[in-house]
Design an enzyme around this catalytic site. Structure first.
Site, short mmCIF file in Angstrom:
data_model
loop_
_atom_site.label_atom_id
_atom_site.label_comp_id
_atom_site.label_asym_id
_atom_site.label_seq_id
_atom_site.Cartn_x
_atom_site.Cartn_y
_atom_site.Cartn_z
N ASN A 1 0.87 -1.18 0.00
CA ASN A 1 0.00 0.00 0.00
C ASN A 1 0.91 1.22 0.00
O ASN A 1 1.47 1.58 1.03
CB ASN A 1 -0.89 -0.05 1.27
CG ASN A 1 -1.72 1.20 1.44
OD1 ASN A 1 -1.80 2.04 0.53
ND2 ASN A 1 -2.34 1.33 2.60
N TRP A 2 1.02 1.83 -1.17
CA TRP A 2 1.98 2.95 -1.30
C TRP A 2 1.43 4.26 -0.73
O TRP A 2 2.13 5.25 -0.66
CB TRP A 2 2.38 3.13 -2.77
CG TRP A 2 3.11 1.95 -3.34
CD1 TRP A 2 3.40 0.77 -2.72
CD2 TRP A 2 3.66 1.84 -4.67
NE1 TRP A 2 4.09 -0.07 -3.57
CE2 TRP A 2 4.26 0.56 -4.77
CE3 TRP A 2 3.69 2.68 -5.79
CZ2 TRP A 2 4.89 0.13 -5.94
CZ3 TRP A 2 4.32 2.25 -6.95
CH2 TRP A 2 4.92 0.99 -7.02
N LYS A 3 0.15 4.25 -0.38
CA LYS A 3 -0.50 5.44 0.19
C LYS A 3 -0.27 6.67 -0.71
O LYS A 3 -0.20 6.52 -1.93
CB LYS A 3 -0.03 5.66 1.63
CG LYS A 3 -0.20 4.38 2.48
CD LYS A 3 -0.03 4.60 3.95
CE LYS A 3 -0.23 3.28 4.69
NZ LYS A 3 -0.13 3.39 6.13
N HIS B 1 -9.59 1.27 4.68
CA HIS B 1 -8.33 1.42 5.40
C HIS B 1 -8.55 2.35 6.60
O HIS B 1 -9.35 3.30 6.52
CB HIS B 1 -7.25 1.99 4.48
CG HIS B 1 -5.89 1.95 5.11
ND1 HIS B 1 -5.47 2.91 5.99
CD2 HIS B 1 -4.88 1.06 5.00
CE1 HIS B 1 -4.24 2.61 6.40
NE2 HIS B 1 -3.87 1.49 5.82
N GLU C 1 -6.94 4.74 7.74
CA GLU C 1 -6.73 6.18 7.46
C GLU C 1 -7.96 6.78 6.79
O GLU C 1 -8.31 7.93 7.03
CB GLU C 1 -5.46 6.35 6.60
CG GLU C 1 -4.21 6.11 7.43
CD GLU C 1 -3.03 5.54 6.67
OE1 GLU C 1 -3.02 5.59 5.42
OE2 GLU C 1 -2.11 5.01 7.33
N GLU D 1 -5.47 -4.94 10.62
CA GLU D 1 -4.44 -3.93 10.86
C GLU D 1 -4.73 -3.20 12.16
O GLU D 1 -5.54 -2.25 12.17
CB GLU D 1 -4.42 -2.92 9.72
CG GLU D 1 -4.15 -3.53 8.36
CD GLU D 1 -3.59 -2.51 7.38
OE1 GLU D 1 -2.46 -2.69 6.93
OE2 GLU D 1 -4.29 -1.53 7.09
N GLY E 1 2.39 2.23 10.83
CA GLY E 1 3.34 3.33 10.66
C GLY E 1 4.02 3.76 11.96
O GLY E 1 4.64 4.82 12.02
N SER F 1 3.36 -2.19 10.38
CA SER F 1 4.80 -2.25 10.59
C SER F 1 5.39 -3.64 10.29
O SER F 1 6.30 -4.09 10.97
CB SER F 1 5.16 -1.81 12.01
OG SER F 1 4.75 -0.47 12.22
N GLY G 1 2.83 -1.10 4.35
CA GLY G 1 2.88 0.33 4.07
C GLY G 1 4.32 0.77 3.87
O GLY G 1 4.89 0.67 2.79
N GLY G 2 4.92 1.29 4.93
CA GLY G 2 6.27 1.85 4.86
C GLY G 2 7.28 0.96 4.15
O GLY G 2 8.03 1.44 3.28
P1 PGA Z 1 2.74 0.22 7.73
O1 PGA Z 1 1.30 0.45 7.06
O2 PGA Z 1 3.30 -1.04 7.17
O3 PGA Z 1 3.53 1.43 7.35
O4 PGA Z 1 2.52 0.11 9.21
C1 PGA Z 1 0.42 -0.63 6.84
C2 PGA Z 1 -0.87 -0.12 6.25
O5 PGA Z 1 -1.33 0.98 6.60
O6 PGA Z 1 -1.48 -0.78 5.38
#
Ligand code: PGA
Length: 251
Positions: free
Chosen positions: A9-11, A95, A97, A167, A173, A213, A234-235
Site C-alpha cells: 500500500n503505497w498510500k 483502510h 486512514e 491492521e 506506521g 509495521s 505500508g512503509g
Molecule cells: P505500515 O502500514 O506497514 O507502514 O505500518 C500498513 C498499512 O497501513 O497498510
C-alpha cells in the site's frame, strides 16, 4: 492450502516517475513469482504507469480506494470501470486512514465491497482496533462489528475472492508490530467469525492478511502463524528490497 498474498500500500507516495522506478525494481525479482500473490497499490495517478511496467508478469495491480457508485456526479471519485480499464484486480477498502481522516463508515465500506465483488474486483477489507480499544479489552468487539457490517450480504461462495486485512491501528506506521501471538489470536477470531457467518468452506478459503509495521525482519514469524495468510505493507513497500524481502518470507 490458501495462497499467501503480499500487497504494498503505497498510500500518498510516489510520483509517476518514482512509481515506475519502484515497480521496475520489484519486477526484477518478482516477475515470475507464482507461489505468492504479489499486489502493488500505487496512488491513482500512477496506476496506469505501474500496470504498464508489470504487464506480462505475475504481479498484480491494486487501487487504494474505489467509489461505491457506477458513474455520474461524484466529484473526486473513481469508479470500478475506470480501475478495470487500467488492469486493476484488487482494491483496498476501509483502510483505517480513510475511516479516521475521511470518516468512511461501515455502511459505505460495505457498499464498496459489494460493488467490487459484483464487478469482479477483489476487495481487501481493512479492519482493526485503536490502541484505547485494545487497552479497554474491546478488540474482538470492534473487529466483529467491522467484519459483520463490512461483509454484510456477501454470499459464502464469494469469500474466495475476499481478502481481509487485520491492521491494528496502533501498529500502523508506528514501528510497533503486534506480536505474532497477538496477531494470530485476532486472525483466528476473524476466521471463526466468518465460519459463524457463512460456514466452514468460506472460512477456510478467505485470506486474512496482517498489516502494521510488517518488515523483512518480523515477517517470517508473523507469516508462520496458521491463520496469517499474508501482509498489507505500508512503509516497507516503498523500498524494493524490503518489499521483496517480505514476499520472500512468504514463499
Ligand atoms: P505500515 O502500514 O506497514 O507502514 O505500518 C500498513 C498499512 O497501513 O497498510
Amino acid at each position: 492450502m490458501r495462497k499467501k498474498i503480499i500487497a504494498g500500500n503505497w498510500k500518498m507516495n510516489k510520483t509517476i516517475e518514482e512509481a515506475v522506478e519502484l515497480a521496475a525494481a520489484i519486477k526484477r525479482d518478482l516477475a515470475d513469482c507464482k507461489a505468492v500473490d504479489v499486489v502493488l497499490c500505487p496512488p491513482f495517478t500512477a496506476i496506469k504507469s505501474v500496470s504498464d511496467v508489470v504487464s506480462e508478469t505475475l504481479i498484480n495491480v491494486g487501487a487504494q480506494n474505489m467509489s461505491s457508485e457506477e458513474e455520474g456526479a461524484y466529484t473526486g471519485e473513481i469508479s470500478h470501470n475506470m480501475l478495470k480499464e487500467l488492469f486493476v484486480r484488487y482494491v483496498i477498502l476501509g483502510h483505517s486512514e480513510r475511516r479516521e481522516y475521511y470518516k468512511e463508515n461501515d455502511y459505505w465500506i460495505n457498499r464498496k465491497v459489494l460493488k467490487a465483488l459484483e464487478k469482479k474486483l477483489r476487495p481487501i477489507l481493512c479492519v482493526g482496533e485503536k490502541l484505547e480499544q485494545r487497552e479497554a479489552g474491546e478488540t474482538e468487539k470492534v473487529v466483529e462489528v467491522q467484519i459483520r457490517e463490512g461483509l454484510k450480504g456477501v454470499p459464502a461462495e464469494a469469500y474466495a475472492d475476499v481478502v481481509i486485512a487485520y491492521e491494528p491501528v496502533w501498529a500502523i506506521g508506528t514501528g510497533k508490530t503486534a506480536t505474532a501471538e497477538q496477531a494470530q489470536e485476532v486472525h483466528a477470531f476473524i476466521r471463526g467469525l466468518v465460519r459463524e457467518m457463512v460456514g466452514d468452506q468460506a472460512a477456510q478459503t478467505v485470506r486474512i492478511q496482517y498489516g502494521g509495521s510488517m518488515k523483512p525482519g518480523n515477517a517470517p514469524e508473523l507469516l508462520a502463524q496458521p491463520d496469517i495468510d499474508g501482509g498489507l505493507i505500508g512503509g516497507a513497500a516503498l523500498e524494493a528490497s524490503s518489499f521483496v524481502g517480505i514476499v520472500k518470507a512468504a514463499l
